[in-house]
Every structure is written in structure tokens, then in C-alpha cells.
Motif scaffolding. Sequence first.
Motif, PDB file in Angstrom:
ATOM      1  N   ALA A 113       0.834  -1.202   0.000  1.00 37.09           N
ATOM      2  CA  ALA A 113       0.000   0.000   0.000  1.00 37.09           C
ATOM      3  C   ALA A 113       0.872   1.257   0.000  1.00 37.09           C
ATOM      4  O   ALA A 113       0.552   2.249  -0.677  1.00 37.09           O
ATOM      5  CB  ALA A 113      -0.946  -0.001   1.196  1.00 37.09           C
ATOM      6  N   LEU A 114       1.966   1.237   0.746  1.00 37.60           N
ATOM      7  CA  LEU A 114       2.890   2.378   0.757  1.00 37.60           C
ATOM      8  C   LEU A 114       3.537   2.548  -0.613  1.00 37.60           C
ATOM      9  O   LEU A 114       3.638   3.673  -1.116  1.00 37.60           O
ATOM     10  CB  LEU A 114       3.987   2.159   1.797  1.00 37.60           C
ATOM     11  CG  LEU A 114       3.724   2.634   3.204  1.00 37.60           C
ATOM     12  CD1 LEU A 114       4.834   2.172   4.136  1.00 37.60           C
ATOM     13  CD2 LEU A 114       3.595   4.136   3.267  1.00 37.60           C
ATOM     14  N   THR A 115       3.964   1.448  -1.195  1.00 33.14           N
ATOM     15  CA  THR A 115       4.643   1.498  -2.488  1.00 33.14           C
ATOM     16  C   THR A 115       3.729   2.076  -3.562  1.00 33.14           C
ATOM     17  O   THR A 115       4.156   2.895  -4.373  1.00 33.14           O
ATOM     18  CB  THR A 115       5.116   0.088  -2.895  1.00 33.14           C
ATOM     19  OG1 THR A 115       5.978  -0.410  -1.865  1.00 33.14           O
ATOM     20  CG2 THR A 115       5.872   0.112  -4.201  1.00 33.14           C
ATOM     21  N   ARG A 116       2.457   1.676  -3.540  1.00 33.36           N
ATOM     22  CA  ARG A 116       1.489   2.142  -4.555  1.00 33.36           C
ATOM     23  C   ARG A 116       0.835   3.466  -4.170  1.00 33.36           C
ATOM     24  O   ARG A 116       0.014   3.977  -4.922  1.00 33.36           O
ATOM     25  CB  ARG A 116       0.395   1.091  -4.741  1.00 33.36           C
ATOM     26  CG  ARG A 116       0.865  -0.187  -5.360  1.00 33.36           C
ATOM     27  CD  ARG A 116      -0.312  -1.089  -5.625  1.00 33.36           C
ATOM     28  NE  ARG A 116      -1.174  -1.144  -4.447  1.00 33.36           N
ATOM     29  CZ  ARG A 116      -1.539  -2.240  -3.819  1.00 33.36           C
ATOM     30  NH1 ARG A 116      -1.162  -3.393  -4.258  1.00 33.36           N
ATOM     31  NH2 ARG A 116      -2.312  -2.198  -2.758  1.00 33.36           N
ATOM     32  N   GLN A 117       1.163   3.966  -2.985  1.00 29.43           N
ATOM     33  CA  GLN A 117       0.518   5.175  -2.451  1.00 29.43           C
ATOM     34  C   GLN A 117      -1.003   5.014  -2.488  1.00 29.43           C
ATOM     35  O   GLN A 117      -1.744   5.898  -2.901  1.00 29.43           O
ATOM     36  CB  GLN A 117       0.973   6.415  -3.218  1.00 29.43           C
ATOM     37  CG  GLN A 117       2.452   6.671  -3.101  1.00 29.43           C
ATOM     38  CD  GLN A 117       2.911   7.852  -3.928  1.00 29.43           C
ATOM     39  OE1 GLN A 117       2.194   8.369  -4.774  1.00 29.43           O
ATOM     40  NE2 GLN A 117       4.140   8.274  -3.677  1.00 29.43           N
ATOM     41  N   SER A 118      -1.431   3.866  -2.015  1.00 26.94           N
ATOM     42  CA  SER A 118      -2.843   3.492  -2.049  1.00 26.94           C
ATOM     43  C   SER A 118      -3.639   4.171  -0.940  1.00 26.94           C
ATOM     44  O   SER A 118      -3.113   4.465   0.141  1.00 26.94           O
ATOM     45  CB  SER A 118      -2.952   1.971  -1.887  1.00 26.94           C
ATOM     46  OG  SER A 118      -4.286   1.583  -1.712  1.00 26.94           O
ATOM     47  N   ARG A 119      -4.931   4.381  -1.215  1.00 25.52           N
ATOM     48  CA  ARG A 119      -5.822   4.943  -0.194  1.00 25.52           C
ATOM     49  C   ARG A 119      -6.079   3.933   0.924  1.00 25.52           C
ATOM     50  O   ARG A 119      -6.602   4.303   1.968  1.00 25.52           O
ATOM     51  CB  ARG A 119      -7.146   5.366  -0.821  1.00 25.52           C
ATOM     52  CG  ARG A 119      -7.015   6.644  -1.624  1.00 25.52           C
ATOM     53  CD  ARG A 119      -8.336   7.039  -2.206  1.00 25.52           C
ATOM     54  NE  ARG A 119      -8.553   6.179  -3.375  1.00 25.52           N
ATOM     55  CZ  ARG A 119      -9.696   6.022  -4.004  1.00 25.52           C
ATOM     56  NH1 ARG A 119     -10.763   6.656  -3.590  1.00 25.52           N
ATOM     57  NH2 ARG A 119      -9.788   5.241  -5.053  1.00 25.52           N
ATOM     58  N   THR A 120      -5.726   2.675   0.692  1.00 31.33           N
ATOM     59  CA  THR A 120      -5.938   1.650   1.723  1.00 31.33           C
ATOM     60  C   THR A 120      -4.813   1.634   2.758  1.00 31.33           C
ATOM     61  O   THR A 120      -4.884   0.863   3.713  1.00 31.33           O
ATOM     62  CB  THR A 120      -6.048   0.243   1.096  1.00 31.33           C
ATOM     63  OG1 THR A 120      -4.809  -0.092   0.465  1.00 31.33           O
ATOM     64  CG2 THR A 120      -7.189   0.174   0.091  1.00 31.33           C
ATOM     65  N   GLU A 121      -3.818   2.478   2.580  1.00 29.57           N
ATOM     66  CA  GLU A 121      -2.668   2.461   3.494  1.00 29.57           C
ATOM     67  C   GLU A 121      -3.068   2.636   4.958  1.00 29.57           C
ATOM     68  O   GLU A 121      -2.584   1.879   5.814  1.00 29.57           O
ATOM     69  CB  GLU A 121      -1.637   3.512   3.070  1.00 29.57           C
ATOM     70  CG  GLU A 121      -0.336   3.448   3.849  1.00 29.57           C
ATOM     71  CD  GLU A 121      -0.378   4.190   5.184  1.00 29.57           C
ATOM     72  OE1 GLU A 121       0.388   3.819   6.093  1.00 29.57           O
ATOM     73  OE2 GLU A 121      -1.184   5.127   5.325  1.00 29.57           O
ATOM     74  N   PRO A 122      -3.947   3.570   5.311  1.00 34.68           N
ATOM     75  CA  PRO A 122      -4.317   3.700   6.736  1.00 34.68           C
ATOM     76  C   PRO A 122      -4.940   2.417   7.300  1.00 34.68           C
ATOM     77  O   PRO A 122      -4.629   2.019   8.426  1.00 34.68           O
ATOM     78  CB  PRO A 122      -5.320   4.859   6.752  1.00 34.68           C
ATOM     79  CG  PRO A 122      -4.978   5.667   5.541  1.00 34.68           C
ATOM     80  CD  PRO A 122      -4.553   4.660   4.513  1.00 34.68           C
ATOM     81  N   ALA A 123      -5.786   1.764   6.523  1.00 37.63           N
ATOM     82  CA  ALA A 123      -6.397   0.504   6.984  1.00 37.63           C
ATOM     83  C   ALA A 123      -5.340  -0.595   7.101  1.00 37.63           C
ATOM     84  O   ALA A 123      -5.387  -1.404   8.034  1.00 37.63           O
ATOM     85  CB  ALA A 123      -7.508   0.073   6.034  1.00 37.63           C
ATOM     86  N   CYS A 124      -4.396  -0.614   6.188  1.00 38.75           N
ATOM     87  CA  CYS A 124      -3.312  -1.605   6.252  1.00 38.75           C
ATOM     88  C   CYS A 124      -2.455  -1.383   7.495  1.00 38.75           C
ATOM     89  O   CYS A 124      -2.043  -2.346   8.152  1.00 38.75           O
ATOM     90  CB  CYS A 124      -2.455  -1.551   4.989  1.00 38.75           C
ATOM     91  SG  CYS A 124      -3.286  -2.127   3.501  1.00 38.75           S
ATOM     92  N   PHE A 125      -2.182  -0.106   7.800  1.00 34.21           N
ATOM     93  CA  PHE A 125      -1.421   0.194   9.008  1.00 34.21           C
ATOM     94  C   PHE A 125      -2.183  -0.249  10.250  1.00 34.21           C
ATOM     95  O   PHE A 125      -1.605  -0.865  11.153  1.00 34.21           O
ATOM     96  CB  PHE A 125      -1.091   1.688   9.103  1.00 34.21           C
ATOM     97  CG  PHE A 125      -0.525   2.073  10.438  1.00 34.21           C
ATOM     98  CD1 PHE A 125       0.740   1.658  10.812  1.00 34.21           C
ATOM     99  CD2 PHE A 125      -1.266   2.828  11.338  1.00 34.21           C
ATOM    100  CE1 PHE A 125       1.268   2.001  12.059  1.00 34.21           C
ATOM    101  CE2 PHE A 125      -0.751   3.175  12.566  1.00 34.21           C
ATOM    102  CZ  PHE A 125       0.520   2.761  12.932  1.00 34.21           C
TER     103      PHE A 125
END
Length: 181
Positions: A113-125
Motif C-alpha cells: 500500500a505504501l509502495t502504490r501510495q494506495s488509499r488503503t494504506e491507513p487501513a493496512c497500518f
Amino acid sequence: MPAPPSSQLLNTAQSFGDVSRLLREGVADEESRQFRDALTSLSVLIEDAAQLRRACADPSAIFWSLEHLRRAAREHQFFLTGLGSAWHALYELGAYQQALKDMRDAIDLWHQALTRQSRTEPACFDAFERLAWRTLGEALLVIDMYEQGGAAFSEPPAKPPGATRLPMLARLRGWLAGRRR
């Protein structure tokens, strides 16, 4: 003043760093010390990654922190396979290994998610952080069980003699026969 019991310290753990401090206390034997040291290193890397993320640090700093954590989690998994038979006799070790695998998967998802700068990053964290706490909790349970006497206390409950379970088809037939009456 005597040190508070480890269960009291665990109840007051507010950060992954608190877990690291708990792990440095009271060691039973060499393998236990090695396990605690390995877990302390993993806990420090978890804390570093979480703090960087909470501080909204540069994504590249978080990325490299995760790279170190991924490598350390993989090495920790290998470390677990090399533990003695007393550890492997513990029922809880399997739960810990599964929690560690789940955390590694969450690290990978967060990393992607970080690599793709995805909007799902907060949920992944968030998922990573929950699994990190679960993993460290499982690890502390394994250490505690090992140091309290090992496998004798951690076996799953045995079935009473003669309590064999019928195959699913036989149970279904019995249930259906009872419903026809």
C-alpha cells in the motif's frame, strides 16, 4: 521495592517499547534468553515502524523501516524452528507462529500500500498494528508457559475416554432419523 509481577507489567504496557522492557526482565535459561532477545529486537522494529507512521514521516523512511521489519520477522520465524523440543511441545507455540505469519502478511500488505501510495494504506497500518499487538501477546504467553513448566500445562484438553466423535455422515443420519419421529 520488589519488581511487580510480569502480568502486572503486561497490563501497563502502552507501547511496543514497554513490551521490550518487560522482555528484558527475569530469564529462566539460555533458550529463553535467546527467545526474549529475538522478541525484543522484533518489538523495537515494530515500535520504530509504528512511530514513523504515526509521526507522518517521509514515506521512504517508513518504507525502509518496514524493509528491516520484514527481514527481522522472517529471521524470527526461522529462529522459532530452531528452538528445542520443549518449546515445540507447547501448544501455544503454534498459535504464536500463526500470529507471526499473520503479522508478516499484514506487513507485506502495508508495504504494498505504501509502495502504490494506495488509499488503503491507513487501513493496512491499522491491521498491522492490531496483529503486532496480538503477535507480541502470543509470544509473551509462549515464554510464560515455557518458563512456568512447559508442555505439561499447555496441552489441549484431552477427550474423555470413549468420547469418540462419529463421522459427519453418521451424525447427520442420526439427526435426520430423530426429526422423522
